[in-house]
Design a protein around this motif. Structure first.
Motif, PDB file in Angstrom:
ATOM      1  N   ARG A  44      21.587 -65.144 -70.668  1.00 47.41           N
ATOM      2  CA  ARG A  44      22.498 -64.947 -71.797  1.00 47.41           C
ATOM      3  C   ARG A  44      22.575 -66.233 -72.611  1.00 47.41           C
ATOM      4  N   VAL A  45      22.734 -66.085 -73.920  1.00 44.57           N
ATOM      5  CA  VAL A  45      22.895 -67.230 -74.809  1.00 44.57           C
ATOM      6  C   VAL A  45      24.390 -67.424 -75.046  1.00 44.57           C
ATOM      7  N   ASP A  46      24.900 -68.630 -74.707  1.00 41.53           N
ATOM      8  CA  ASP A  46      26.328 -68.883 -74.894  1.00 41.53           C
ATOM      9  C   ASP A  46      26.638 -69.240 -76.344  1.00 41.53           C
ATOM     10  N   SER A  47      27.897 -69.510 -76.641  1.00 39.78           N
ATOM     11  CA  SER A  47      28.322 -69.775 -78.023  1.00 39.78           C
ATOM     12  C   SER A  47      27.722 -71.053 -78.593  1.00 39.78           C
ATOM     13  N   ASN A  48      27.191 -71.940 -77.736  1.00 37.17           N
ATOM     14  CA  ASN A  48      26.548 -73.171 -78.184  1.00 37.17           C
ATOM     15  C   ASN A  48      25.023 -73.043 -78.268  1.00 37.17           C
ATOM     16  N   GLY A  49      24.496 -71.855 -77.971  1.00 40.53           N
ATOM     17  CA  GLY A  49      23.055 -71.632 -78.038  1.00 40.53           C
ATOM     18  C   GLY A  49      22.308 -71.971 -76.762  1.00 40.53           C
ATOM     19  N   TYR A  50      23.033 -72.249 -75.666  1.00 39.50           N
ATOM     20  CA  TYR A  50      22.397 -72.582 -74.390  1.00 39.50           C
ATOM     21  C   TYR A  50      22.274 -71.336 -73.519  1.00 39.50           C
ATOM     22  N   LEU A  51      21.244 -71.331 -72.675  1.00 40.62           N
ATOM     23  CA  LEU A  51      21.070 -70.222 -71.742  1.00 40.62           C
ATOM     24  C   LEU A  51      22.009 -70.388 -70.558  1.00 40.62           C
ATOM     25  N   GLU A  52      22.592 -69.287 -70.122  1.00 36.36           N
ATOM     26  CA  GLU A  52      23.437 -69.286 -68.934  1.00 36.36           C
ATOM     27  C   GLU A  52      23.113 -68.051 -68.112  1.00 36.36           C
ATOM     28  N   GLU A  53      23.523 -68.061 -66.858  1.00 41.67           N
ATOM     29  CA  GLU A  53      23.212 -66.955 -65.953  1.00 41.67           C
ATOM     30  C   GLU A  53      21.719 -66.650 -66.008  1.00 41.67           C
ATOM     31  N   THR A  54      20.915 -67.681 -65.793  1.00 42.42           N
ATOM     32  CA  THR A  54      19.472 -67.560 -65.981  1.00 42.42           C
ATOM     33  C   THR A  54      18.751 -66.977 -64.776  1.00 42.42           C
ATOM     34  N   GLU A  55      17.589 -66.446 -65.078  1.00 41.09           N
ATOM     35  CA  GLU A  55      16.650 -65.947 -64.079  1.00 41.09           C
ATOM     36  C   GLU A  55      15.294 -66.557 -64.428  1.00 41.09           C
ATOM     37  N   VAL A  56      14.548 -66.990 -63.422  1.00 43.31           N
ATOM     38  CA  VAL A  56      13.246 -67.613 -63.638  1.00 43.31           C
ATOM     39  C   VAL A  56      12.157 -66.663 -63.143  1.00 43.31           C
ATOM     40  N   GLU A  78      17.216 -57.154 -67.671  1.00 41.39           N
ATOM     41  CA  GLU A  78      18.088 -56.222 -66.958  1.00 41.39           C
ATOM     42  C   GLU A  78      19.544 -56.414 -67.333  1.00 41.39           C
ATOM     43  N   ARG A  79      19.812 -57.419 -68.161  1.00 39.80           N
ATOM     44  CA  ARG A  79      21.187 -57.704 -68.570  1.00 39.80           C
ATOM     45  C   ARG A  79      21.422 -57.206 -69.984  1.00 39.80           C
ATOM     46  N   THR A  80      22.684 -57.139 -70.352  1.00 37.95           N
ATOM     47  CA  THR A  80      23.048 -56.813 -71.725  1.00 37.95           C
ATOM     48  C   THR A  80      23.702 -58.034 -72.348  1.00 37.95           C
ATOM     49  N   GLY A  81      23.928 -57.973 -73.639  1.00 40.26           N
ATOM     50  CA  GLY A  81      24.549 -59.089 -74.342  1.00 40.26           C
ATOM     51  C   GLY A  81      23.503 -59.857 -75.130  1.00 40.26           C
ATOM     52  N   ARG A  82      23.902 -61.014 -75.614  1.00 38.40           N
ATOM     53  CA  ARG A  82      23.001 -61.863 -76.403  1.00 38.40           C
ATOM     54  C   ARG A  82      22.063 -62.587 -75.444  1.00 38.40           C
ATOM     55  N   LEU A  83      20.784 -62.211 -75.456  1.00 41.48           N
ATOM     56  CA  LEU A  83      19.806 -62.748 -74.516  1.00 41.48           C
ATOM     57  C   LEU A  83      18.813 -63.654 -75.224  1.00 41.48           C
ATOM     58  N   GLY A  84      18.249 -64.591 -74.470  1.00 43.82           N
ATOM     59  CA  GLY A  84      17.202 -65.463 -74.989  1.00 43.82           C
ATOM     60  C   GLY A  84      16.343 -65.952 -73.842  1.00 43.82           C
ATOM     61  N   TYR A  85      15.285 -66.668 -74.190  1.00 44.01           N
ATOM     62  CA  TYR A  85      14.436 -67.217 -73.138  1.00 44.01           C
ATOM     63  C   TYR A  85      13.782 -68.505 -73.601  1.00 44.01           C
ATOM     64  N   ALA A  86      13.317 -69.275 -72.629  1.00 43.53           N
ATOM     65  CA  ALA A  86      12.577 -70.514 -72.878  1.00 43.53           C
ATOM     66  C   ALA A  86      11.389 -70.528 -71.922  1.00 43.53           C
ATOM     67  N   LEU A  87      10.336 -71.248 -72.315  1.00 40.01           N
ATOM     68  CA  LEU A  87       9.136 -71.368 -71.483  1.00 40.01           C
ATOM     69  C   LEU A  87       9.041 -72.780 -70.935  1.00 40.01           C
ATOM     70  N   ARG A  88       8.533 -72.895 -69.721  1.00 42.63           N
ATOM     71  CA  ARG A  88       8.325 -74.214 -69.133  1.00 42.63           C
ATOM     72  C   ARG A  88       7.107 -74.192 -68.228  1.00 42.63           C
ATOM     73  N   VAL A  89       6.533 -75.366 -67.999  1.00 50.28           N
ATOM     74  CA  VAL A  89       5.389 -75.511 -67.102  1.00 50.28           C
ATOM     75  C   VAL A  89       5.618 -76.756 -66.261  1.00 50.28           C
ATOM     76  N   SER A  90       5.235 -76.687 -64.999  1.00 47.42           N
ATOM     77  CA  SER A  90       5.405 -77.812 -64.082  1.00 47.42           C
ATOM     78  C   SER A  90       4.273 -77.798 -63.066  1.00 47.42           C
ATOM     79  N   PRO A  91       4.145 -78.874 -62.278  1.00 45.78           N
ATOM     80  CA  PRO A  91       3.137 -78.858 -61.218  1.00 45.78           C
ATOM     81  C   PRO A  91       3.398 -77.701 -60.259  1.00 45.78           C
ATOM     82  N   ASN A  92       2.355 -77.146 -59.705  1.00 47.15           N
ATOM     83  CA  ASN A  92       2.461 -76.021 -58.786  1.00 47.15           C
ATOM     84  C   ASN A  92       2.709 -76.531 -57.375  1.00 47.15           C
TER      85      ASN A  92
END
Length: 112
Positions: A44-56, A78-92
């Motif tokens: 979910r995207v909070d009022s400041n534009g940050y992701l919360e209650e995240t799933e990876v 699977e959630r409702t509301g204002r949703l967003g996402y971000a991408l990331r990469v790291s060592p495996n």
């Protein structure tokens, strides 16, 4: 490593139960696709534009496009509301979850 392309932004709203294609093309700087872990962080995207209650979710490697490795997956929120996402990469570090995540080595995509 760097993101070459973070894929197209979804058109319209992310809707619970409707698939969204997520794609990341990453210049691995000489590493193999198995050497990294590409992920989408959705929540979910909070009022400041940050992701919360995240799933990876892990994005699997699908192809090579020029010098970039492409990781992609259709995700179904699977959630409702204002949703967003971000991408990331790291060592495996699949074999050693105690060293995951490596925040100092993690790269995030930049907003379009």
């Amino acid at each position: 490593m760097r993101f070459v392309d973070a894929g197209p932004e979804p058109t319209g709203s992310l809707v619970s139960g409707r698939a969204v294609a997520v794609r990341a093309a990453i210049d691995l700087a000489g590493l193999a696709p198995d050497d990294v872990r590409a992920e989408v962080v959705i929540g979910r995207v909070d009022s400041n534009g940050y992701l919360e209650e995240t799933e990876v979710l892990v994005l699997p490697f699908v192809e090579t496009a020029g010098a970039a490795a492409v990781f992609a997956k259709d995700i179904v929120p699977e959630r409702t509301g204002r949703l967003g996402y971000a991408l990331r990469v790291s060592p495996n570090h699949y074999d050693d979850p105690l060293t995951r995540p490596c925040a100092s080595l993690m790269k995030w995509s930049s907003p379009g």
